[in-house]
Scaffold this motif. Structure first.
Motif: not given
Length: 429
Positions: A36, A63-66, A68-69
């Protein structure tokens, strides 16, 4: 599960890249459970700052949230489709954006950096072949590295990787890399390059160069003016200019692409690594309509460029690449990095005071510290790696060159930890 348990299972079946596996009889392999931001976490609860972006690929943290999405969103629609006779929305969008960003006209996709180099080499040779000329030679810089497939190895010049296979390689020529970062060295190297071109230009398809920083070449750095002079010489003598921006592109050198600092546009630009933010394998060769049109003809003329990979244009990888470009556009990444570049430069100053330091150099978000006074057989880089790991910082020195190429999201406090830890290790040698 513990580190030891997973390591034992791994070593029973897996042969790792760029590794003498016997080393792992003494040196533990580190299984990573999760990651992370700038941190890697193992199965025993330890964490490590990923100071080299997991082989220079990760830009915006693990594990960059954007990102990932966007991958997950694409996963619900299409994971992959053959890219001969079919296309999909993600790759069309990505190609439009890359051409707008770079000024090129066409994109040819592959799976990884070495494959992109192979494409550029074959395409430049094939261009002249379609024109009725056979030009078997390519020119690269001394100390260069462009990948480990046979064509990419052939245009490289790092003996450690290349010498074993020299009997089976394509024809290449080397011209001296500028010896340092001075303008005078750039001019001297350009003069040597012209001497070679005067003699051999009719046999040469292309000149290939890693702009500004020879990353696997022990982070050797040189002045942008060499690129400008070299491009002028390529135009003068009628050969192609291939820019290998696989490691140095996407902001690593302080501009979006390294060639920008020389004010040049190559004939081919190879991109990979940071293209997907470090998520998935994807590579692209950008080129011009002039090159494209040399292959554009009726089928029975047999001038098509018949090069392919099974996973060319993978939809999930393209979704990651589009998400990566979104972040660049929304967050003004290169400008933000400029402040960190200055801060890292200030932090590096103290290395110059150590008696065992030969050189300290930096280009943008790439910084290197070269150590002197140690027998290569002592593997001083490995010693520094192991001691830094114990202190929570992952580095992977190139021989006696310790370098930093962290994800752009690294905080100033994490920069302090990364550089101070390595400084203390080197000082204590």
């Amino acid at each position: 599960m513990t580190n030891a348990e997973l390591m034992a299972r791994d070593l029973a079946y897996i042969w790792h890249p760029c590794t003498q596996m016997k080393d792992h009889e003494q040196i533990p392999l580190i299984p990573i459970k999760r990651a992370k931001g700038v941190y890697l976490y193992d199965f025993d609860g330890n964490r490590y700052i990923d100071s080299i972006s997991s082989w220079w690929v990760n830009l915006f943290g693990h594990s960059n949230e954007y990102i990932n999405s966007k991958i997950n969103e694409q996963l619900q629609k299409l994971e992959h489709v053959i890219f001969a006779g079919f296309t999909h929305e993600q790759i069309v969008k990505l190609s439009e954006r890359l051409c707008a960003l770079t000024g090129f006209d066409k994109c040819f996709y592959a799976d990884n950096g070495s494959s992109a180099i192979e494409v550029a080499l074959k395409m430049s040779f094939h261009y002249f072949k379609n024109r009725g000329e056979t030009r078997p030679y390519f020119v690269s810089l001394t100390n260069s590295y462009h990948g480990e497939t046979l064509g990419a190895l052939a245009v490289g010049d790092v003996e450690l990787y290349k010498d074993t296979y020299k009997e089976i390689m394509i024809k290449t020529l080397q011209t001296p890399v500028p010896k340092d970062r001075s303008l005078e060295a750039a001019k001297d190297a350009a003069k040597e390059f012209e001497k070679l071109l005067e003699k051999e230009h009719k046999n040469i398809s292309a000149f290939i160069v890693e702009p500004l920083v020879q990353c696997a070449g022990y982070m050797h750095m040189y002045h942008p003016n060499f690129l400008k002079l070299a491009k002028e010489l390529c135009e003068k003598y009628g050969i192609f200019f291939i820019a290998d921006e696989i490691a140095v592109g996407f902001g690593r050198t302080g501009t979006m692409f390294a060639c920008e600092q020389a004010g040049i546009k190559p004939d081919f630009m190879c991109l990979s690594k940071g293209l997907t933010g470090g998520y998935l394998p994807l590579a692209v060769v950008l080129t011009t309509d002039e090159v494209y049109e040399m292959f554009y003809c009726d089928y029975n003329e047999f001038k098509a460029f018949l090069h392919s990979h099974s996973y060319t244009g993978n939809a999930l990888a393209c979704a990651a690449a589009n998400a990566t470009l979104d972040i660049f556009e929304k967050e003004d990444v290169v400008a933000k990095n400029a402040k960190k570049v200055t801060y890292i430069a200030q932090k590096l100053e103290k290395f110059k005071e150590l008696p065992n330091i030969a050189d300290v150099r930096q280009t943008g978000m790439i910084a290197a510290v070269e150590i002197k006074g140690y027998d290569p057989a002592k593997r001083i880089g490995l010693q520094i790696n192991q001691e830094s790991l114990k202190r929570g910082v992952f580095i992977r020195p190139l021989g006696s060159v310790v370098y930093f190429m962290p994800p752009y999201i690294i905080s100033y406090e994490e920069v302090d930890t990364m550089i101070d830890t390595v400084y203390d290790v080197i000082k204590g040698l």
